[in-house]
Design an enzyme around this catalytic site. Sequence first.
Site, PDB file in Angstrom:
ATOM      1  N   TYR A 114       8.438   2.972  14.438  1.00  0.00           N
ATOM      2  CA  TYR A 114       7.055   2.508  14.582  1.00  0.00           C
ATOM      3  C   TYR A 114       6.196   3.567  15.257  1.00  0.00           C
ATOM      4  O   TYR A 114       5.112   3.914  14.772  1.00  0.00           O
ATOM      5  CB  TYR A 114       7.028   1.213  15.384  1.00  0.00           C
ATOM      6  CG  TYR A 114       5.651   0.602  15.546  1.00  0.00           C
ATOM      7  CD1 TYR A 114       4.990   0.026  14.470  1.00  0.00           C
ATOM      8  CD2 TYR A 114       5.022   0.591  16.789  1.00  0.00           C
ATOM      9  CE1 TYR A 114       3.728  -0.540  14.621  1.00  0.00           C
ATOM     10  CE2 TYR A 114       3.760   0.021  16.949  1.00  0.00           C
ATOM     11  CZ  TYR A 114       3.124  -0.540  15.860  1.00  0.00           C
ATOM     12  OH  TYR A 114       1.876  -1.088  16.011  1.00  0.00           O
TER      13      TYR A 114
ATOM     14  N   LYS B 277       3.067   5.786  13.400  1.00  0.00           N
ATOM     15  CA  LYS B 277       1.688   5.770  13.864  1.00  0.00           C
ATOM     16  C   LYS B 277       1.212   7.159  14.278  1.00  0.00           C
ATOM     17  O   LYS B 277       0.042   7.518  14.069  1.00  0.00           O
ATOM     18  CB  LYS B 277       1.546   4.793  15.036  1.00  0.00           C
ATOM     19  CG  LYS B 277       1.721   3.330  14.647  1.00  0.00           C
ATOM     20  CD  LYS B 277       0.668   2.877  13.658  1.00  0.00           C
ATOM     21  CE  LYS B 277       0.730   1.389  13.396  1.00  0.00           C
ATOM     22  NZ  LYS B 277      -0.327   0.938  12.458  1.00  0.00           N
TER      23      LYS B 277
ATOM     24  N   VAL C 286       0.804  -1.216   0.000  1.00  0.00           N
ATOM     25  CA  VAL C 286       0.000   0.000   0.000  1.00  0.00           C
ATOM     26  C   VAL C 286       0.841   1.272   0.000  1.00  0.00           C
ATOM     27  O   VAL C 286       0.297   2.369  -0.174  1.00  0.00           O
ATOM     28  CB  VAL C 286      -0.989   0.023   1.189  1.00  0.00           C
ATOM     29  CG1 VAL C 286      -1.945  -1.157   1.111  1.00  0.00           C
ATOM     30  CG2 VAL C 286      -0.263   0.055   2.528  1.00  0.00           C
TER      31      VAL C 286
END
Length: 330
Positions: A151, A155, A63
Amino acid sequence: MENKHRKRILITGAAGFLGSHLCDRFILEDYHVIGMDNLITGDLQNIAHLFKLENFEFYNHDVSKFVHVPGHLDYVLHFASPASPIDYLKIPIQTLKVGSLGTHNLLGLARAKSARILVASTSEIYGDPNVSPQSEDYWGNVNPVGPRGVYDEAKRFQEAMTTAYHNFHQLETRIVRIFNTFGSRMRLNDGRAIPTFIAQALRGEDLTLFGNGLQTRSFCYVSDQVEGIFNVLHGDCSTPINIGNPDEINLNQLAKEIIEITQSKSKIRYQELPTEDPKQRRPDISKAKRLLDWEPRVSRKEGLERTIEYYRTLPITALEHKDFKYYNHR
Protein backbone atom coordinates in the site's frame (compact mmCIF):
# COMPACT_ATOMS: atom_id res chain seq x y z
CA MET A 1 -27.65 13.78 -24.05
CA GLU A 2 -24.58 15.46 -22.62
CA ASN A 3 -25.24 18.83 -21.00
CA LYS A 4 -22.52 21.09 -22.45
CA HIS A 5 -22.89 23.62 -19.63
CA ARG A 6 -22.52 21.15 -16.76
CA LYS A 7 -19.02 20.27 -15.59
CA ARG A 8 -18.23 16.56 -15.80
CA ILE A 9 -16.10 14.66 -13.31
CA LEU A 10 -14.94 11.05 -13.17
CA ILE A 11 -14.62 9.65 -9.62
CA THR A 12 -12.92 6.27 -9.31
CA GLY A 13 -13.54 4.22 -6.18
CA ALA A 14 -17.00 5.80 -6.27
CA ALA A 15 -18.72 3.05 -4.27
CA GLY A 16 -16.23 3.23 -1.44
CA PHE A 17 -16.31 5.22 1.79
CA LEU A 18 -14.71 8.48 0.65
CA GLY A 19 -15.59 8.05 -3.03
CA SER A 20 -19.31 7.88 -2.33
CA HIS A 21 -19.24 11.01 -0.18
CA LEU A 22 -17.32 12.80 -2.94
CA CYS A 23 -20.02 11.77 -5.44
CA ASP A 24 -22.60 13.39 -3.14
CA ARG A 25 -20.51 16.57 -2.83
CA PHE A 26 -20.13 17.07 -6.58
CA ILE A 27 -23.77 16.21 -7.26
CA LEU A 28 -24.67 19.03 -4.85
CA GLU A 29 -22.50 21.34 -6.97
CA ASP A 30 -24.53 20.29 -10.06
CA TYR A 31 -21.66 18.43 -11.71
CA HIS A 32 -22.32 15.48 -13.99
CA VAL A 33 -20.70 12.71 -11.93
CA ILE A 34 -19.37 9.55 -13.54
CA GLY A 35 -18.68 6.97 -10.86
CA MET A 36 -16.34 4.06 -11.53
CA ASP A 37 -15.62 1.09 -9.24
CA ASN A 38 -14.89 -2.62 -9.66
CA LEU A 39 -16.61 -3.26 -6.30
CA ILE A 40 -13.72 -5.30 -4.93
CA THR A 41 -14.08 -3.35 -1.67
CA GLY A 42 -16.82 -0.86 -2.59
CA ASP A 43 -20.56 -1.30 -2.06
CA LEU A 44 -23.27 -0.13 -4.45
CA GLN A 45 -25.47 0.62 -1.43
CA ASN A 46 -23.25 3.64 -0.79
CA ILE A 47 -24.36 5.26 -4.06
CA ALA A 48 -27.77 3.60 -4.59
CA HIS A 49 -29.52 6.91 -3.90
CA LEU A 50 -27.73 8.50 -6.87
CA PHE A 51 -28.83 6.09 -9.61
CA LYS A 52 -32.15 7.85 -10.09
CA LEU A 53 -30.43 11.14 -10.94
CA GLU A 54 -29.95 12.22 -14.54
CA ASN A 55 -26.54 13.74 -13.76
CA PHE A 56 -25.05 10.51 -12.37
CA GLU A 57 -23.82 7.42 -14.18
CA PHE A 58 -21.83 4.41 -13.07
CA TYR A 59 -19.28 2.12 -14.69
CA ASN A 60 -18.33 -1.22 -13.11
CA HIS A 61 -14.72 -1.24 -14.21
CA ASP A 62 -11.19 -1.98 -12.96
CA VAL A 63 -9.03 1.09 -13.63
CA SER A 64 -5.94 -1.13 -13.80
CA LYS A 65 -7.24 -1.93 -17.29
CA PHE A 66 -7.68 0.60 -20.09
CA VAL A 67 -10.16 3.33 -19.11
CA HIS A 68 -12.49 4.93 -21.64
CA VAL A 69 -15.13 7.54 -20.82
CA PRO A 70 -17.12 9.10 -23.68
CA GLY A 71 -17.60 12.85 -23.84
CA HIS A 72 -15.60 15.64 -22.32
CA LEU A 73 -14.20 15.62 -18.79
CA ASP A 74 -13.26 18.59 -16.67
CA TYR A 75 -11.89 16.67 -13.68
CA VAL A 76 -10.75 13.20 -12.63
CA LEU A 77 -10.57 12.06 -8.98
CA HIS A 78 -8.56 8.87 -8.51
CA PHE A 79 -9.81 7.23 -5.30
CA ALA A 80 -9.75 3.61 -6.46
CA SER A 81 -7.66 1.59 -4.02
CA PRO A 82 -8.06 -0.67 -1.02
CA ALA A 83 -7.45 1.58 1.98
CA SER A 84 -7.73 -0.79 4.93
CA PRO A 85 -4.93 -3.21 5.90
CA ILE A 86 -7.43 -6.06 6.09
CA ASP A 87 -8.08 -5.47 2.38
CA TYR A 88 -4.66 -4.70 0.97
CA LEU A 89 -3.02 -7.58 2.87
CA LYS A 90 -5.61 -9.87 1.26
CA ILE A 91 -5.22 -8.46 -2.28
CA PRO A 92 -1.64 -7.14 -2.45
CA ILE A 93 -1.15 -7.46 -6.22
CA GLN A 94 -4.39 -5.62 -7.01
CA THR A 95 -3.35 -2.90 -4.55
CA LEU A 96 -0.04 -2.38 -6.32
CA LYS A 97 -1.69 -2.45 -9.75
CA VAL A 98 -4.35 0.14 -8.96
CA GLY A 99 -1.67 2.50 -7.61
CA SER A 100 0.62 2.00 -10.62
CA LEU A 101 -1.26 0.83 -13.74
CA GLY A 102 -4.50 2.45 -12.60
CA THR A 103 -2.79 5.77 -11.97
CA HIS A 104 -1.03 5.61 -15.34
CA ASN A 105 -4.31 4.88 -17.14
CA LEU A 106 -6.11 7.75 -15.45
CA LEU A 107 -3.29 10.22 -16.02
CA GLY A 108 -3.42 9.25 -19.69
CA LEU A 109 -7.19 9.76 -19.73
CA ALA A 110 -6.89 13.16 -18.06
CA ARG A 111 -4.26 14.20 -20.58
CA ALA A 112 -6.41 13.05 -23.52
CA LYS A 113 -9.40 14.97 -22.14
CA SER A 114 -7.39 18.05 -21.06
CA ALA A 115 -8.83 17.46 -17.57
CA ARG A 116 -7.39 18.28 -14.16
CA ILE A 117 -6.69 15.16 -12.10
CA LEU A 118 -6.50 14.76 -8.32
CA VAL A 119 -4.99 11.59 -6.89
CA ALA A 120 -5.70 10.33 -3.39
CA SER A 121 -2.47 9.69 -1.55
CA THR A 122 -2.18 8.87 2.13
CA SER A 123 -0.47 9.67 5.40
CA GLU A 124 0.91 6.12 5.18
CA ILE A 125 3.64 7.35 2.84
CA TYR A 126 5.24 8.82 5.99
CA GLY A 127 5.49 5.29 7.41
CA ASP A 128 6.42 5.07 11.08
CA PRO A 129 7.47 8.72 11.30
CA ASN A 130 10.56 10.06 12.99
CA VAL A 131 9.06 13.56 13.20
CA SER A 132 5.75 14.90 14.46
CA PRO A 133 3.63 16.46 13.21
CA GLN A 134 4.23 15.22 9.68
CA SER A 135 4.58 17.99 7.11
CA GLU A 136 4.61 17.60 3.33
CA ASP A 137 8.40 18.06 3.12
CA TYR A 138 9.04 15.00 5.32
CA TRP A 139 10.13 12.07 3.12
CA GLY A 140 8.96 9.34 5.47
CA ASN A 141 10.24 6.15 7.08
CA VAL A 142 8.83 3.29 5.01
CA ASN A 143 9.84 -0.36 4.61
CA PRO A 144 9.11 -1.27 0.97
CA VAL A 145 9.17 -5.02 1.67
CA GLY A 146 7.30 -4.94 4.99
CA PRO A 147 3.72 -6.16 5.42
CA ARG A 148 2.32 -2.71 4.56
CA GLY A 149 4.74 -2.02 1.70
CA VAL A 150 2.23 -2.91 -1.01
CA TYR A 151 0.00 0.00 0.00
CA ASP A 152 2.69 2.47 1.03
CA GLU A 153 4.79 2.00 -2.10
CA ALA A 154 1.77 1.99 -4.43
CA LYS A 155 0.90 5.43 -3.11
CA ARG A 156 4.48 6.69 -3.26
CA PHE A 157 4.75 5.54 -6.88
CA GLN A 158 1.39 7.18 -7.58
CA GLU A 159 2.72 10.51 -6.35
CA ALA A 160 5.91 10.14 -8.42
CA MET A 161 3.98 9.25 -11.61
CA THR A 162 1.54 12.12 -11.10
CA THR A 163 4.38 14.57 -10.57
CA ALA A 164 6.15 13.29 -13.70
CA TYR A 165 3.00 13.88 -15.80
CA HIS A 166 2.76 17.38 -14.36
CA ASN A 167 6.39 18.20 -15.09
CA PHE A 168 6.76 16.45 -18.46
CA HIS A 169 3.30 16.89 -19.99
CA GLN A 170 2.26 20.06 -18.10
CA LEU A 171 -0.85 18.18 -16.98
CA GLU A 172 -2.89 19.91 -14.27
CA THR A 173 -2.46 17.63 -11.26
CA ARG A 174 -3.32 17.72 -7.57
CA ILE A 175 -2.15 15.37 -4.78
CA VAL A 176 -3.96 15.05 -1.45
CA ARG A 177 -2.39 13.13 1.44
CA ILE A 178 -5.33 11.84 3.45
CA PHE A 179 -4.94 11.23 7.18
CA ASN A 180 -7.21 8.99 9.28
CA THR A 181 -10.82 9.72 8.37
CA PHE A 182 -14.07 8.31 9.76
CA GLY A 183 -17.82 8.59 9.37
CA SER A 184 -20.84 6.95 7.80
CA ARG A 185 -20.35 4.24 5.14
CA MET A 186 -17.15 2.89 6.63
CA ARG A 187 -17.49 -0.88 6.70
CA LEU A 188 -17.84 -2.19 10.24
CA ASN A 189 -15.55 -5.12 9.39
CA ASP A 190 -12.84 -3.27 7.48
CA GLY A 191 -10.40 -3.55 10.37
CA ARG A 192 -9.90 0.12 11.20
CA ALA A 193 -9.99 1.37 14.76
CA ILE A 194 -13.15 3.48 14.94
CA PRO A 195 -15.65 1.13 13.22
CA THR A 196 -14.13 -1.84 15.05
CA PHE A 197 -14.37 -0.16 18.46
CA ILE A 198 -17.93 1.01 17.78
CA ALA A 199 -19.06 -2.46 16.65
CA GLN A 200 -17.51 -4.07 19.72
CA ALA A 201 -19.05 -1.48 22.04
CA LEU A 202 -22.52 -1.84 20.52
CA ARG A 203 -22.26 -5.62 20.91
CA GLY A 204 -21.06 -5.26 24.51
CA GLU A 205 -17.74 -6.96 23.74
CA ASP A 206 -14.30 -6.01 25.00
CA LEU A 207 -12.57 -3.43 22.84
CA THR A 208 -9.31 -4.88 21.48
CA LEU A 209 -6.23 -2.67 21.54
CA PHE A 210 -2.79 -3.69 20.36
CA GLY A 211 0.37 -3.01 22.33
CA ASN A 212 -0.15 -0.63 25.26
CA GLY A 213 -2.68 1.53 23.40
CA LEU A 214 -0.44 4.59 23.57
CA GLN A 215 -0.08 4.82 19.78
CA THR A 216 -1.53 8.14 18.66
CA ARG A 217 -3.80 8.94 15.73
CA SER A 218 -5.56 12.08 14.51
CA PHE A 219 -9.08 11.45 13.24
CA CYS A 220 -10.86 13.69 10.73
CA TYR A 221 -14.62 13.53 10.23
CA VAL A 222 -15.64 12.70 6.68
CA SER A 223 -17.43 15.98 5.89
CA ASP A 224 -14.27 17.93 6.76
CA GLN A 225 -12.14 15.58 4.68
CA VAL A 226 -14.43 15.91 1.66
CA GLU A 227 -14.40 19.70 1.91
CA GLY A 228 -10.61 19.66 2.11
CA ILE A 229 -10.36 17.45 -0.99
CA PHE A 230 -12.81 19.72 -2.83
CA ASN A 231 -10.60 22.71 -2.01
CA VAL A 232 -7.41 20.92 -3.07
CA LEU A 233 -8.96 20.09 -6.46
CA HIS A 234 -9.96 23.70 -7.08
CA GLY A 235 -6.81 25.22 -5.61
CA ASP A 236 -3.61 26.17 -7.44
CA CYS A 237 -1.10 23.85 -5.75
CA SER A 238 0.31 20.87 -7.67
CA THR A 239 2.52 19.58 -4.83
CA PRO A 240 1.12 17.29 -2.09
CA ILE A 241 -1.17 18.75 0.56
CA ASN A 242 -2.03 17.10 3.90
CA ILE A 243 -5.73 16.97 4.72
CA GLY A 244 -6.55 15.72 8.21
CA ASN A 245 -7.33 16.76 11.75
CA PRO A 246 -4.30 17.56 13.94
CA ASP A 247 -6.22 16.82 17.16
CA GLU A 248 -4.07 13.92 18.37
CA ILE A 249 -5.33 11.18 20.69
CA ASN A 250 -3.97 7.83 21.83
CA LEU A 251 -6.00 4.69 21.23
CA ASN A 252 -6.66 4.12 24.94
CA GLN A 253 -8.41 7.49 25.08
CA LEU A 254 -10.31 6.80 21.86
CA ALA A 255 -11.61 3.48 23.17
CA LYS A 256 -12.78 5.11 26.41
CA GLU A 257 -14.57 7.87 24.48
CA ILE A 258 -16.45 5.33 22.37
CA ILE A 259 -17.43 3.29 25.43
CA GLU A 260 -18.73 6.46 27.08
CA ILE A 261 -20.71 7.70 24.06
CA THR A 262 -22.28 4.29 23.38
CA GLN A 263 -22.94 3.81 27.13
CA SER A 264 -21.51 0.34 26.73
CA LYS A 265 -20.32 -1.89 29.56
CA SER A 266 -17.38 -3.05 27.44
CA LYS A 267 -13.88 -3.28 28.87
CA ILE A 268 -10.53 -2.84 27.13
CA ARG A 269 -8.43 -5.87 26.23
CA TYR A 270 -4.82 -5.71 25.00
CA GLN A 271 -3.18 -7.88 22.36
CA GLU A 272 0.25 -8.14 20.77
CA LEU A 273 1.27 -5.15 18.65
CA PRO A 274 1.29 -5.79 14.86
CA THR A 275 4.56 -5.49 12.94
CA GLU A 276 5.58 -1.94 12.03
CA ASP A 277 2.51 -0.33 13.57
CA PRO A 278 3.13 3.47 13.46
CA LYS A 279 3.57 4.93 16.92
CA GLN A 280 2.35 8.36 15.98
CA ARG A 281 0.23 9.99 13.28
CA ARG A 282 -0.52 13.71 13.26
CA PRO A 283 -0.77 16.01 10.23
CA ASP A 284 0.80 19.41 9.87
CA ILE A 285 -2.01 21.25 8.04
CA SER A 286 -0.38 24.68 7.92
CA LYS A 287 -0.05 24.39 4.13
CA ALA A 288 -3.79 23.68 3.71
CA LYS A 289 -4.63 26.58 6.02
CA ARG A 290 -2.35 28.96 4.14
CA LEU A 291 -3.18 27.99 0.56
CA LEU A 292 -6.78 26.79 0.85
CA ASP A 293 -8.09 28.55 3.96
CA TRP A 294 -9.17 25.10 5.12
CA GLU A 295 -9.19 23.46 8.53
CA PRO A 296 -11.50 20.88 10.14
CA ARG A 297 -14.67 22.11 11.81
CA VAL A 298 -16.25 18.97 13.29
CA SER A 299 -14.87 17.89 16.67
CA ARG A 300 -13.98 14.26 17.24
CA LYS A 301 -16.76 13.88 19.82
CA GLU A 302 -19.39 15.28 17.46
CA GLY A 303 -18.10 13.10 14.64
CA LEU A 304 -18.17 10.01 16.84
CA GLU A 305 -21.74 10.75 17.91
CA ARG A 306 -22.84 11.07 14.27
CA THR A 307 -20.99 7.91 13.28
CA ILE A 308 -22.37 5.85 16.17
CA GLU A 309 -25.88 7.01 15.32
CA TYR A 310 -25.31 5.87 11.72
CA TYR A 311 -24.13 2.43 12.83
CA ARG A 312 -27.16 2.10 15.11
CA THR A 313 -29.37 2.39 12.01
CA LEU A 314 -27.71 -0.57 10.28
CA PRO A 315 -29.46 -3.95 10.18
CA ILE A 316 -28.77 -5.98 13.30
CA THR A 317 -27.01 -8.60 11.15
CA ALA A 318 -24.29 -6.06 10.35
CA LEU A 319 -23.54 -5.54 14.03
CA GLU A 320 -23.58 -9.29 14.67
CA HIS A 321 -20.81 -9.89 12.12
CA LYS A 322 -17.68 -10.89 14.04
CA ASP A 323 -15.56 -12.63 11.41
CA PHE A 324 -12.84 -10.02 10.94
CA LYS A 325 -9.35 -9.16 12.02
CA TYR A 326 -8.53 -5.82 13.55
CA TYR A 327 -5.57 -3.61 12.66
CA ASN A 328 -5.59 -0.47 14.77
CA HIS A 329 -2.90 1.39 12.83
CA ARG A 330 -5.51 2.94 10.48
